[in-house]
Design an enzyme around this catalytic site. Structure first.
Site, PDB file in Angstrom:
ATOM      1  N   ASN A   9      -4.265   5.377  -2.544  1.00 25.95           N
ATOM      2  CA  ASN A   9      -3.502   6.543  -3.113  1.00 25.95           C
ATOM      3  C   ASN A   9      -2.521   5.838  -4.186  1.00 25.95           C
ATOM      4  OD1 ASN A   9      -1.965   8.635  -3.848  1.00 25.95           O
ATOM      5  ND2 ASN A   9      -1.282   9.422  -1.906  1.00 25.95           N
ATOM      6  N   LYS A  11      -0.647   7.300  -6.524  1.00 21.03           N
ATOM      7  CA  LYS A  11       0.484   8.028  -6.568  1.00 21.03           C
ATOM      8  C   LYS A  11       0.787   7.847  -8.058  1.00 21.03           C
ATOM      9  CE  LYS A  11       1.818   7.775  -1.691  1.00 21.03           C
ATOM     10  NZ  LYS A  11       3.103   7.748  -0.871  1.00 21.03           N
ATOM     11  N   HIS A  95      -1.133  16.367   0.594  1.00 21.06           N
ATOM     12  CA  HIS A  95      -0.476  15.126   0.605  1.00 21.06           C
ATOM     13  C   HIS A  95       0.885  15.744   0.825  1.00 21.06           C
ATOM     14  CE1 HIS A  95       1.629  11.626   0.247  1.00 21.06           C
ATOM     15  NE2 HIS A  95       0.739  10.954   0.466  1.00 21.06           N
ATOM     16  N   GLU A  97       3.809  14.653  -0.013  1.00 24.18           N
ATOM     17  CA  GLU A  97       4.606  14.654  -0.962  1.00 24.18           C
ATOM     18  C   GLU A  97       4.263  15.827  -1.827  1.00 24.18           C
ATOM     19  OE1 GLU A  97       3.638  10.925  -2.699  1.00 24.18           O
ATOM     20  OE2 GLU A  97       4.493  10.206  -0.985  1.00 24.18           O
ATOM     21  N   GLU A 167      -1.010  11.527   8.360  1.00 27.39           N
ATOM     22  CA  GLU A 167       0.210  10.778   7.650  1.00 27.39           C
ATOM     23  C   GLU A 167       1.477  11.384   8.007  1.00 27.39           C
ATOM     24  OE1 GLU A 167      -1.195   8.799   3.922  1.00 27.39           O
ATOM     25  OE2 GLU A 167      -0.586  10.689   3.227  1.00 27.39           O
ATOM     26  N   GLY A 173       5.676   5.160   2.984  1.00 34.04           N
ATOM     27  CA  GLY A 173       6.769   4.515   2.145  1.00 34.04           C
ATOM     28  C   GLY A 173       8.010   3.778   2.737  1.00 34.04           C
ATOM     29  N   SER A 213       2.595   3.518   5.669  1.00 32.27           N
ATOM     30  CA  SER A 213       3.013   1.924   5.744  1.00 32.27           C
ATOM     31  C   SER A 213       1.798   1.177   6.369  1.00 32.27           C
ATOM     32  CB  SER A 213       4.359   1.959   6.458  1.00 32.27           C
ATOM     33  OG  SER A 213       5.407   2.466   5.846  1.00 32.27           O
TER      34      SER A 213
HETATM   35  P1  PGA Z   1       2.313   4.273   1.947  1.00 30.90           P
HETATM   36  O1  PGA Z   1       2.033   5.553   1.666  1.00 30.90           O
HETATM   37  O2  PGA Z   1       1.103   3.486   2.534  1.00 30.90           O
HETATM   38  O3  PGA Z   1       2.996   3.823   0.841  1.00 30.90           O
HETATM   39  O4  PGA Z   1       3.241   4.507   3.202  1.00 30.90           O
HETATM   40  C1  PGA Z   1       0.576   6.373   2.048  1.00 30.90           C
HETATM   41  C2  PGA Z   1       0.578   7.628   1.771  1.00 30.90           C
HETATM   42  O5  PGA Z   1       1.373   8.474   1.053  1.00 30.90           O
HETATM   43  O6  PGA Z   1      -0.507   8.044   1.507  1.00 30.90           O
END
Ligand code: PGA
Length: 253
Positions: A9, A11, A95, A97, A167, A173, A213
């Site tokens: 992803n 983003k 997601h 976010e 997640e 992140g 992560s």
């Molecule tokens: P990350 O994000 O691997 O940077 O923690 C995962 C995601 O949001 O899909």
């Protein structure tokens, strides 16, 4: 046996040149299909560039969101048919976010999931609890509520097209990964929810990715858990070395 599935992803990251180079490098390394499904989900504006760069490699293309109508007066939105037109097979929906920053509700996510499937896209539907919810012992109920609100209204034949991504919001992140036991507990709960709502065969066949992560150094241990079938990778999918390391690590378990 569920086939592992690793998705990147990206983003809202990378320039067009960076996106093109990253896709070109991944395609060169992954020309022969490993024993695993792989997808990258770039920003909308780079989908075409990335599709071209991926060429005949085994890497599939996905988008990060969509609007649940085929066309019309929806300024600024992108439809499932447009995504198909650009060669997308997958779309990430719900997601955290989008749930937390853009205020998407389970209802809206469910509308997108049904529309994606009707159009012929395969949704990756995300669920996950916040730190506060985990600390107050609400993880199982939040996951159940998100499953019921954004997924379980599907009928069996629709549900077959779904990948679920667990997640935990506190691990996205942040560099703080869920322990394999923490992740496995939620994945096992999800499979029980699927078995109760649908049946054992579907519960056994749907893939549940872990996200938050994921790195080359922790993916093998996560994937060794019986109910973890892959990863949805954010930060570590932005460099070829780390994304390829995750693909290799996933196959190593
Ligand atoms: P990350 O994000 O691997 O940077 O923690 C995962 C995601 O949001 O899909």
């Amino acid at each position: 046996m569920r086939r592992p599935f690793i998705a990147g992803n990206w983003k809202m990251n990378l320039s067009r040149d960076d996106a093109q180079s990253l896709a070109t490098e991944l395609a060169a390394e992954l020309s022969a299909a490993p024993d695993c499904d792989i997808a990258v989900c770039p920003p909308f504006v780079y989908l075409e560039t990335v599709r071209t760069a991926l060429g005949e490699s085994c890497i599939a293309l996905g988008a990060q969101n969509m609007y649940p109508q085929p066309s019309g007066a929806f300024t600024g939105e992108t439809s499932p048919t447009m995504l198909l037109d650009l060669g997308c097979q997958y779309v990430i929906l719900g997601h955290s976010e989008r749930r937390h920053i853009l205020g998407e509700t389970d209802d809206q996510i469910f509308g997108k999931v049904t529309s994606a499937i009707a159009a012929g896209l395969k949704p990756i539907v995300c669920v996950g609890e916040t730190l506060e919810e985990r600390q107050s012992d609400q993880t199982a109920s939040v996951i159940q509520q998100q499953f019921e609100g954004s997924i379980s209204g599907l009928d069996e034949s629709q549900f077959e097209k779904v990948t679920i991504a667990y997640e935990p919001v506190w691990a996205i992140g942040t560099g703080e990964v869920a322990t394999p036991d923490q992740a496995e507990a939620v994945h096992a709960d999800l499979r029980t929810l699927i078995q109760t709502r649908y049946n054992t065969q579907l519960a056994d066949s749907v893939r549940i990715q872990y996200g938050g992560s994921v790195k080359p150094g922790n993916v093998t241990e996560l994937m060794a858990q019986p109910n973890i079938d892959g990863a949805l990778v954010g930060g570590a999918s932005l460099a070829a070395d780390s994304f390829l390391g995750i693909v290799r690590g996933a196959l190593d378990h």
